[in-house]
Design an enzyme around this catalytic site. Sequence first.
Site, PDB file in Angstrom:
ATOM      1  N   CYS A 133      42.773  38.677  40.750  1.00 17.89           N
ATOM      2  CA  CYS A 133      41.286  38.284  41.301  1.00 17.89           C
ATOM      3  C   CYS A 133      40.268  38.788  40.662  1.00 17.89           C
ATOM      4  CB  CYS A 133      41.571  37.053  42.617  1.00 17.89           C
ATOM      5  SG  CYS A 133      39.960  36.207  43.028  1.00 17.89           S
ATOM      6  N   CYS A 136      38.023  38.186  43.923  1.00 17.45           N
ATOM      7  CA  CYS A 136      37.630  39.053  44.900  1.00 17.45           C
ATOM      8  C   CYS A 136      37.812  40.070  45.446  1.00 17.45           C
ATOM      9  CB  CYS A 136      38.935  38.564  45.340  1.00 17.45           C
ATOM     10  SG  CYS A 136      39.693  36.346  44.738  1.00 17.45           S
ATOM     11  N   ASP A 137      38.684  40.716  44.053  1.00 17.93           N
ATOM     12  CA  ASP A 137      38.425  42.726  44.701  1.00 17.93           C
ATOM     13  C   ASP A 137      37.561  43.542  43.402  1.00 17.93           C
ATOM     14  OD1 ASP A 137      40.153  41.474  45.583  1.00 17.93           O
ATOM     15  OD2 ASP A 137      41.801  41.533  44.689  1.00 17.93           O
TER      16      ASP A 137
END
Length: 341
Positions: A133, A136-137
């Site tokens: 992701c 997300c990261d």
Amino acid sequence: MRQVIIIGSGPAGYTAAIYAARANLSPLVVASSVEAGGELMNTTDVENFPGFPEGIQGPDLMAKMQEQAERFGAEVLYDDVVELDVAGPIKKITLGSGGSHEADSIVFATGSAPRKIGIDGEARLSGRGVSYCATCDGFFFREKVIAVVGGGDSAMEEATFLTKFASKVYIIHRRDELRASKIMQERAFKNDKIEFVWNSAVVDIIGDDAVTGVVLESTVDGTRSELALDGVFVAIGNDPRTHLVHGKLDLTPEGTIWVDGRSSRTSLPGVFAAGDVIDPTYRQAVTAAGSGTVAALDVEHYLAALGEAGAPAPDVAEIDGLPGADGDSAESAETAKVNAA
């Protein structure tokens, strides 16, 4: 006792909830405790969903869908279904919190999950440089050198997004051409931070406590080489989330839930499926939403045929086209189910 429970909160689940709520079915949507909103929660710009000419962020789109469903009376529950009992006329779900709910019908719209490469180092270094992701990261890879594995739209989107943080982004692909749409390819090709590594497969991810690189194998001549990296983002597709219905519903050879033609009817009366969990081909937000519409309408028709006690009439016909239902023996039907699973 509910009329319908919808499992899943992506475009299919929330669209089914909108239609079911407008039909006064008071649907309960089990949205997951940690992954509510589906895969679009991990997406940045959604530019191809009708009605948003300027595009919309994935999380914003899902928030609007949820708000619309709740406006018409849908109830959203942030919990996880851990067990299903769908064989009888009354369907029962058991939740991770320990509670349970019963309903006349179920809509299964659990979507799909990121596909793993299945190589050494991947699981061990997940969360330590291996990610699925970018939104997300990506923040954790400022001024780092990273790679995206894949050649479709998701891989191009991930790589383009990651250039906001990383100093360099490699796109590693098994072939010498991409599967991605032309517009997504052009954006990646024009980005100075992106470099393509063609005809290469990632066969190992190396590092002790964090990713330090990958081992590549040429898909042309089989030679191997190492590429130093600080992170690896895997974007090679998704697999349908069908673990809850293994052995309970018939599956297709592709691993998706079998449905009767263009309907959402599964191999069990009163159980319907929609979205990516039945679609191995298109897997778009808009097709999932359309599939959710079909499921809600099928549920409405099914409930209209129920008796006053809320149970299906005893003469409910077997669904035409169900594997093993064309005169084969019970043993052959069971074999078909095992093979599909």
